[in-house]
Design a protein around this motif. Structure first.
Motif, PDB file in Angstrom:
ATOM      1  N   GLY A 186       0.797  -1.206   0.000  1.00 52.84           N
ATOM      2  CA  GLY A 186       0.000   0.000   0.000  1.00 52.84           C
ATOM      3  C   GLY A 186       0.838   1.268   0.000  1.00 52.84           C
ATOM      4  N   ASP A 187       2.113   1.158   0.439  1.00 51.30           N
ATOM      5  CA  ASP A 187       2.991   2.328   0.484  1.00 51.30           C
ATOM      6  C   ASP A 187       3.826   2.497  -0.781  1.00 51.30           C
ATOM      7  N   ALA A 188       3.684   1.593  -1.747  1.00 50.56           N
ATOM      8  CA  ALA A 188       4.496   1.659  -2.965  1.00 50.56           C
ATOM      9  C   ALA A 188       3.944   2.716  -3.917  1.00 50.56           C
ATOM     10  N   LEU A 189       4.796   3.649  -4.324  1.00 45.29           N
ATOM     11  CA  LEU A 189       4.403   4.704  -5.245  1.00 45.29           C
ATOM     12  C   LEU A 189       4.959   4.426  -6.632  1.00 45.29           C
ATOM     13  N   VAL A 190       4.473   5.168  -7.612  1.00 41.66           N
ATOM     14  CA  VAL A 190       4.911   5.018  -9.001  1.00 41.66           C
ATOM     15  C   VAL A 190       5.659   6.272  -9.424  1.00 41.66           C
ATOM     16  N   TYR A 191       6.837   6.062 -10.009  1.00 41.11           N
ATOM     17  CA  TYR A 191       7.670   7.150 -10.500  1.00 41.11           C
ATOM     18  C   TYR A 191       8.147   6.812 -11.906  1.00 41.11           C
ATOM     19  N   PRO A 192       8.641   7.791 -12.662  1.00 37.51           N
ATOM     20  CA  PRO A 192       9.141   7.502 -14.011  1.00 37.51           C
ATOM     21  C   PRO A 192      10.402   6.641 -13.973  1.00 37.51           C
ATOM     22  N   ASP A 193      10.731   6.070 -15.108  1.00 33.96           N
ATOM     23  CA  ASP A 193      11.984   5.333 -15.234  1.00 33.96           C
ATOM     24  C   ASP A 193      13.155   6.245 -14.879  1.00 33.96           C
ATOM     25  N   LEU A 194      14.118   5.704 -14.141  1.00 32.66           N
ATOM     26  CA  LEU A 194      15.238   6.526 -13.668  1.00 32.66           C
ATOM     27  C   LEU A 194      16.054   7.129 -14.804  1.00 32.66           C
ATOM     28  N   ALA A 195      16.048   6.502 -15.970  1.00 29.92           N
ATOM     29  CA  ALA A 195      16.823   7.023 -17.097  1.00 29.92           C
ATOM     30  C   ALA A 195      16.333   8.389 -17.563  1.00 29.92           C
ATOM     31  N   PHE A 196      15.104   8.763 -17.197  1.00 27.08           N
ATOM     32  CA  PHE A 196      14.625  10.095 -17.546  1.00 27.08           C
ATOM     33  C   PHE A 196      15.340  11.184 -16.753  1.00 27.08           C
ATOM     34  N   GLY A 197      16.177  10.788 -15.808  1.00 27.94           N
ATOM     35  CA  GLY A 197      17.023  11.744 -15.114  1.00 27.94           C
ATOM     36  C   GLY A 197      18.314  12.065 -15.850  1.00 27.94           C
ATOM     37  N   LEU A 198      18.566  11.372 -16.953  1.00 28.50           N
ATOM     38  CA  LEU A 198      19.755  11.679 -17.756  1.00 28.50           C
ATOM     39  C   LEU A 198      19.587  13.043 -18.437  1.00 28.50           C
ATOM     40  N   PRO A 199      20.686  13.740 -18.681  1.00 29.83           N
ATOM     41  CA  PRO A 199      20.561  15.016 -19.398  1.00 29.83           C
ATOM     42  C   PRO A 199      20.076  14.803 -20.823  1.00 29.83           C
ATOM     43  N   ALA A 200      19.233  15.712 -21.297  1.00 33.87           N
ATOM     44  CA  ALA A 200      18.770  15.644 -22.682  1.00 33.87           C
ATOM     45  C   ALA A 200      19.952  15.844 -23.620  1.00 33.87           C
ATOM     46  N   PRO A 201      19.922  15.249 -24.809  1.00 33.52           N
ATOM     47  CA  PRO A 201      21.033  15.423 -25.747  1.00 33.52           C
ATOM     48  C   PRO A 201      21.153  16.874 -26.215  1.00 33.52           C
ATOM     49  N   ALA A 202      22.360  17.260 -26.572  1.00 37.53           N
ATOM     50  CA  ALA A 202      22.574  18.610 -27.088  1.00 37.53           C
ATOM     51  C   ALA A 202      21.834  18.775 -28.408  1.00 37.53           C
TER      52      ALA A 202
END
Length: 393
Positions: A186-202
């Motif tokens: 019941g305490d488990a939350l949903v978050y985005p995939d951790l890879a979305f924390g990578l910097p966006a490409p130039a």
């Protein structure tokens, strides 16, 4: 006297050539170092030498024995069985050197790629159980999950989740899968995939005529050779159709094991359409390199989950050929619902139509993707705030 440094163990199937997994680990380590610069990090992974070289953290192999293919089959089975027994005291001792064990993202609770119960499910359960017996904290962070058909795997996964102090999933379907497998949290939350924390490409010039094609060697349990051949034939047909319509194609992979098949598809396409046809294999071996490839394309045709992530991070329209529903779920979250097929049941005509539609998509799609990315980054900031209470100072 300065306080002791928090000892953080990072556990996962890293160092094995899976580019998405390595990108996930890189994103997590970056966030950990930013928020807990004094933490003493040690990785427990499948390929320690590779992880040490790529990520700059000391690493230990998570299993006592990893087959090298040099023993006769009977001897290998005996050594493998004995090693699983030795893994118990070995893991118990290793977990005692930590304050907290973290499993950062990836599909560690998934089974679509034929995970055997006495491999990763066993080692992960063992690490979590030993951590709890040693009084250490445990966090499963934004992990992917599926209902396991195998009873042993299902049991190991369920106990892994029950024993963890923190559990979060990368989508609601993963949370539902573990509840179905007997581990509701019941305490488990949903978050985005951790890879979305990578910097966006130039930013870079985008070739609207370029299709970046993600290739995956996808084996089906009951017909591995036939499945791969059918897939290679269909991908060759796709490449030739795209080239014939005036497009260029570059293949990418999500795992280094996919490279030979990607090169074979390019060679077949050149044999059929001519050596001068605009198709080539890209040997990009990092998530950053995949992001750069996606940023320069008009469309990404994704197979592995992190091909989809790369396309979204780059702001490029994505069409998915997925082996699991997670690709389609992610596309729906970023406003691209419907642009998805199963990798083992490809309708080539429909696929070409979807590529045309994606290539001509207007600002509404890019705006929806940008909004989703902004939301993902905020949610990841929230996740790391929550995780800080588990990791400590």
């Amino acid at each position: 006297m300065s306080p002791p440094r928090t000892r953080v163990g990072v556990f996962g199937y890293f160092g094995m050539g899976n580019i998405g997994n390595e990108g996930t680990l890189a994103a997590f380590l970056s966030a950990l170092r930013s928020r807990h610069p004094g933490a003493d990090v040690h990785a427990f992974v499948a390929g320690p030498a590779e992880v040490e070289q790529e990520h700059g953290v000391p690493a230990t192999r998570l299993m006592a024995y990893r087959p090298a293919g040099t023993l006769p089959r009977a001897a290998d089975l005996v050594v493998k069985a004995l090693s699983r027994v030795w893994d118990v005291p070995r893991t118990f001792r290793a977990m005692g050197s930590l304050d907290v064990l973290v499993v950062p993202g990836t599909g560690v609770l998934e089974t679509a790629l034929l995970t055997q119960p006495w491999s990763l499910p066993y080692w992960m359960f063992l690490a979590v159980a030993c951590s709890r017996l040693r009084g250490r904290r445990v966090a499963l962070v934004a992990v992917g999950a599926e209902p396991a058909r195998d009873r042993v795997t299902r049991t190991l996964h369920a106990w892994t989740v029950r024993l963890a102090h923190h559990v979060s999933y990368r989508d609601t379907a993963s949370r539902a899968a573990m509840a179905e497998s007997g581990a509701p949290r019941g305490d488990a939350l949903v978050y985005p995939d951790l890879a979305f924390g990578l910097p966006a490409p130039a930013p870079r010039p985008r070739r609207r005529d370029l299709v970046v094609l993600g290739v995956m060697r996808y084996d089906v349990e009951d017909d591995p050779d036939g499945a791969v051949e059918r897939y290679a034939s269909t991908m060759t047909d796709l490449v030739c159709a795209l080239v014939g319509s005036g497009r260029a194609v570059r293949t990418i992979v999500g795992d280094l094991a996919d490279l030979p098949l990607a090169r074979e598809i390019v060679a077949r396409s050149q044999s059929r359409a001519g050596r001068s046809c605009p198709v080539e294999a890209c040997d990009a071996a990092t998530m950053g390199a995949l992001l750069d490839e996606a940023a320069g394309a008009g469309v990404v045709v994704a197979s592995r989950f992190h091909h989809v992530v790369a396309g979204v991070l780059a702001g490029t329209p994505v069409v998915s050929l997925g082996y699991a529903e997670k690709n389609a779920r992610l596309l729906a979250e970023v406003g691209l619902a419907g642009a998805s097929q199963r990798i083992d049941d490809i309708d080539l005509g429909r696929l070409l139509t979807e590529i045309d539609r994606a290539a001509s998509s207007g600002p509404a799609v890019s705006d929806a993707t940008a909004e989703a990315l902004e939301r993902f980054r905020k949610e990841l900031d929230d996740l790391y705030e929550v995780l800080s209470t588990v990791v400590g100072d």
